[in-house]
Design a protein around this motif. Structure first.
Motif, PDB file in Angstrom:
ATOM      1  N   MET A 165      52.802  29.541  36.809  1.00  0.00           N
ATOM      2  CA  MET A 165      53.969  28.903  37.984  1.00  0.00           C
ATOM      3  C   MET A 165      53.065  28.447  38.784  1.00  0.00           C
ATOM      4  O   MET A 165      54.109  27.590  39.079  1.00  0.00           O
ATOM      5  CB  MET A 165      54.628  30.244  38.640  1.00  0.00           C
ATOM      6  N   THR A 166      52.433  28.207  39.629  1.00  0.00           N
ATOM      7  CA  THR A 166      51.264  27.452  40.574  1.00  0.00           C
ATOM      8  C   THR A 166      49.771  27.063  40.310  1.00  0.00           C
ATOM      9  O   THR A 166      49.485  26.511  41.065  1.00  0.00           O
ATOM     10  CB  THR A 166      50.779  29.485  41.590  1.00  0.00           C
ATOM     11  N   GLY A 167      49.496  26.235  38.755  1.00  0.00           N
ATOM     12  CA  GLY A 167      49.303  25.333  38.856  1.00  0.00           C
ATOM     13  C   GLY A 167      47.809  26.097  38.028  1.00  0.00           C
ATOM     14  O   GLY A 167      47.729  25.326  37.890  1.00  0.00           O
ATOM     15  N   GLY A 168      48.041  27.521  37.708  1.00  0.00           N
ATOM     16  CA  GLY A 168      46.978  28.066  36.575  1.00  0.00           C
ATOM     17  C   GLY A 168      45.678  28.517  37.351  1.00  0.00           C
ATOM     18  O   GLY A 168      44.274  28.142  36.956  1.00  0.00           O
ATOM     19  N   GLN A 169      45.606  29.447  38.059  1.00  0.00           N
ATOM     20  CA  GLN A 169      44.477  30.589  38.525  1.00  0.00           C
ATOM     21  C   GLN A 169      44.133  31.717  37.940  1.00  0.00           C
ATOM     22  O   GLN A 169      45.013  31.869  36.798  1.00  0.00           O
ATOM     23  CB  GLN A 169      45.091  30.412  40.123  1.00  0.00           C
ATOM     24  N   VAL A 170      43.323  30.991  37.978  1.00  0.00           N
ATOM     25  CA  VAL A 170      42.560  33.032  37.808  1.00  0.00           C
ATOM     26  C   VAL A 170      43.492  34.398  37.806  1.00  0.00           C
ATOM     27  O   VAL A 170      43.550  34.481  38.688  1.00  0.00           O
ATOM     28  CB  VAL A 170      40.742  33.090  38.001  1.00  0.00           C
ATOM     29  N   ALA A 171      43.826  34.960  37.079  1.00  0.00           N
ATOM     30  CA  ALA A 171      44.749  36.590  36.732  1.00  0.00           C
ATOM     31  C   ALA A 171      44.041  37.746  36.280  1.00  0.00           C
ATOM     32  O   ALA A 171      42.719  36.619  35.607  1.00  0.00           O
ATOM     33  CB  ALA A 171      46.247  35.750  36.479  1.00  0.00           C
ATOM     34  N   PRO A 172      43.950  38.345  36.351  1.00  0.00           N
ATOM     35  CA  PRO A 172      43.399  39.477  35.650  1.00  0.00           C
ATOM     36  C   PRO A 172      43.311  39.589  34.719  1.00  0.00           C
ATOM     37  O   PRO A 172      42.756  40.696  33.683  1.00  0.00           O
ATOM     38  CB  PRO A 172      43.791  40.962  36.241  1.00  0.00           C
ATOM     39  N   ARG A 179      38.748  28.564  31.813  1.00  0.00           N
ATOM     40  CA  ARG A 179      38.367  27.282  32.666  1.00  0.00           C
ATOM     41  C   ARG A 179      39.768  27.561  33.328  1.00  0.00           C
ATOM     42  O   ARG A 179      40.901  26.749  32.438  1.00  0.00           O
ATOM     43  CB  ARG A 179      37.783  25.801  32.047  1.00  0.00           C
ATOM     44  N   THR A 180      39.885  27.563  34.308  1.00  0.00           N
ATOM     45  CA  THR A 180      40.681  27.794  34.880  1.00  0.00           C
ATOM     46  C   THR A 180      40.806  26.982  36.456  1.00  0.00           C
ATOM     47  O   THR A 180      39.781  26.216  36.499  1.00  0.00           O
ATOM     48  CB  THR A 180      41.778  28.660  35.364  1.00  0.00           C
ATOM     49  N   GLN A 181      42.170  26.607  36.923  1.00  0.00           N
ATOM     50  CA  GLN A 181      41.863  25.790  38.228  1.00  0.00           C
ATOM     51  C   GLN A 181      40.729  26.412  39.374  1.00  0.00           C
ATOM     52  O   GLN A 181      40.128  25.428  40.393  1.00  0.00           O
ATOM     53  CB  GLN A 181      43.503  25.970  38.852  1.00  0.00           C
ATOM     54  N   THR A 182      40.941  27.647  39.498  1.00  0.00           N
ATOM     55  CA  THR A 182      40.284  27.763  40.289  1.00  0.00           C
ATOM     56  C   THR A 182      38.367  28.963  39.761  1.00  0.00           C
ATOM     57  O   THR A 182      38.162  29.610  40.115  1.00  0.00           O
ATOM     58  CB  THR A 182      40.850  29.127  40.909  1.00  0.00           C
ATOM     59  N   SER A 183      38.611  28.517  38.250  1.00  0.00           N
ATOM     60  CA  SER A 183      37.215  29.000  37.672  1.00  0.00           C
ATOM     61  C   SER A 183      37.166  27.102  36.867  1.00  0.00           C
ATOM     62  O   SER A 183      36.946  27.761  35.739  1.00  0.00           O
ATOM     63  CB  SER A 183      37.580  30.438  36.956  1.00  0.00           C
ATOM     64  N   PRO A 184      37.064  26.433  37.823  1.00  0.00           N
ATOM     65  CA  PRO A 184      35.924  25.255  36.938  1.00  0.00           C
ATOM     66  C   PRO A 184      35.059  25.195  35.567  1.00  0.00           C
ATOM     67  O   PRO A 184      35.398  24.262  34.866  1.00  0.00           O
ATOM     68  CB  PRO A 184      36.471  24.142  37.702  1.00  0.00           C
ATOM     69  N   TYR A 185      34.294  26.476  36.112  1.00  0.00           N
ATOM     70  CA  TYR A 185      32.599  26.250  35.315  1.00  0.00           C
ATOM     71  C   TYR A 185      33.072  27.391  34.543  1.00  0.00           C
ATOM     72  O   TYR A 185      32.196  27.684  33.760  1.00  0.00           O
ATOM     73  CB  TYR A 185      31.366  26.553  35.971  1.00  0.00           C
ATOM     74  N   GLY A 186      33.986  28.087  34.217  1.00  0.00           N
ATOM     75  CA  GLY A 186      34.700  29.311  33.104  1.00  0.00           C
ATOM     76  C   GLY A 186      34.882  30.650  33.877  1.00  0.00           C
ATOM     77  O   GLY A 186      33.607  30.827  35.555  1.00  0.00           O
ATOM     78  N   CYS A 187      36.029  31.455  33.854  1.00  0.00           N
ATOM     79  CA  CYS A 187      35.909  31.928  34.471  1.00  0.00           C
ATOM     80  C   CYS A 187      34.812  33.518  34.616  1.00  0.00           C
ATOM     81  O   CYS A 187      34.175  33.481  33.203  1.00  0.00           O
ATOM     82  CB  CYS A 187      37.262  33.586  34.228  1.00  0.00           C
TER      83      CYS A 187
END
Lengths: 311, 103
Positions: A165-172, A179-187
């Motif tokens: 809902m908030t745009g695709g950030q890293v979750a547990p 790759r997500t919004q807050t892990s552009p090089y990969g989680c």
């Protein structure tokens, strides 16, 4: 004239509402009525005017909602005694679409609210439907303790591997290298294996399905609702907008084909072996099914004992 | 429909028949129902609905066996199936299967 009209309206309203209230016996009747009038057979369980929902094209949440509504009808419980609690997120919207008693709580607090609900009114059938972010990130502590106490409820956790809902950030639950919004090089973080966490914390019924396994999910929901104790079902869903686009997983339908080809059903295995990677084969099935005294029965016994055996 | 092997009770089974109803205005064009129909009853239509999506259309209505999977897998409550009267077992039309069974 006006009065008569009002009275008629009121009667009509009362009439339809009494049919709605007596849901347990009239489900089949409702379905037939809807089918005859060209309306969807689940329309009586959806809040009027709320469909179409906000979920994106290709999202699996609508399938989860359909499966839950079918499952709860199949379980044969009195629908007046069903309460649905959900937290925040795309999945949290589910409570707002169901025309049963439902509550949309603050972020992560669906389980404490549901525990209180169950303790105050033990005859309720409580279901918590929420996302992985709500139940395992901000609400992670509540989950392990609700499972440890074996509170009698169904927890349906929809896992879409990110905060959609908030745009695709890293979750547990985000797999390594995704790759997500807050892990552009990969989680780079190790994700939770949700059935393993739930089983290790003490859940008595643990299953995992994808949204393609709609029929098995319906069966599983019906079974878990009737199962006394903390039942946990994880549903793997695609998030074509925020997770699968940066990871080049394709559209919703491509992910459904992926589930069709790459899912392995293994009932009864140790949930420890059910780890999920980025687009690796997914192990589904019913992993745990055992019985244990529930929280409310233990609490009642303890109260009786403390009073010297008097009820 | 192609069978990997002929089911032993094929001659005795009644095949249910279904009638699909599509609520066009709710469809968001995800194509789940079209792709996962086991009998390929549906196809994506060329026309648009009021939201601008291509809803499915019923291309082969006689093939529907009322399995109801489209109804289960539709995320938008836009399709449902009614079961109609069942077709007679194929054996009634083709007694050949019975002969095979007799051997």
């Amino acid at each position: 004239m006006t009065e008569g009209h009002d009275e008629h309206d009121l009667q009509h309203h009362n009439g339809s509402s009494s049919v709605h209230r007596d849901r347990s016996g009239t489900v089949a009747l409702h379905e037939r009525h809807h089918r005859e009038t060209g309306e969807h057979p689940l329309d009586h369980l959806l809040r009027p005017g709320r469909i179409p929902h906000i979920w994106c094209t290709g999202c699996g949440l609508g399938v989860v909602l359909t499966a839950y509504l079918n499952g709860i009808q199949k379980a044969g419980v009195d629908l007046d005694k069903v309460a649905i609690v959900s937290g925040i997120g795309c999945t949290g919207r589910i409570a707002g679409y169901i025309n049963l008693d439902s509550f949309h709580t603050t972020h992560g607090r669906a389980l404490p609210f549901a525990t209180g609900l169950k303790l105050a009114n033990p005859e309720l059938k409580v279901s918590v439907i929420s996302g992985d972010g709500d139940l395992f990130a901000i609400g992670g502590n509540h989950l392990i303790h609700a499972a440890r106490r074996n509170v009698d409820m169904l927890v349906l956790c929809v896992n879409n591997f990110n905060y959609g809902m908030t745009g695709g950030q890293v979750a547990p639950t985000t797999p390594v290298t995704a790759r997500t919004q807050t892990s552009p090089y990969g989680c780079w973080e190790h994700p939770f294996n949700l059935p393993y966490v739930a089983a290790a914390s003490g859940a008595v019924y643990v299953a995992r399905w994808t949204v393609l396994h709609a029929r098995r999910l319906v069966e599983s929901v019906a079974e878990a609702v009737r199962h006394p104790g903390f039942s946990f079902i994880e549903v793997i869903s695609q998030c074509p907008t925020n997770f699968d686009r940066p990871n080049k997983g394709g559209e919703g339908i491509d992910l459904m084909h992926f589930y069709e080809k790459k899912t392995v059903v293994k009932n009864g295995i140790d949930p420890k072996e059910a780890d999920i990677g980025l687009y690796t084969p997914i192990v589904c099935g019913k992993f745990v099914d055992q019985s244990k005294p529930t929280y409310d029965s233990c609490y009642t016994n303890m109260c009786t004992m403390a009073r010297g055996g008097k009820k | 429909m192609k069978y990997w092997r002929e089911p032993l009770d094929r001659g005795r089974c009644e095949v249910p028949k279904g009638k699909v109803t599509i609520i066009d205005k709710r469809c968001k064009g995800c194509r789940f129902c079209v792709e996962f129909c086991p009998r390929k009853v549906l196809e994506v239509s060329k026309g648009f609905n009021e939201k601008g999506y291509h809803p499915p259309e019923i291309a082969r209505p006689d093939d529907c066996i009322a399995c109801g999977f489209c109804e289960l897998v539709c995320p938008d409550f836009a399709i449902f199936v009614d079961q109609q009267a069942s077709c007679p077992p194929p054996a009634a039309k083709a007694p050949k299967t019975q002969e095979v069974g007799a051997h």
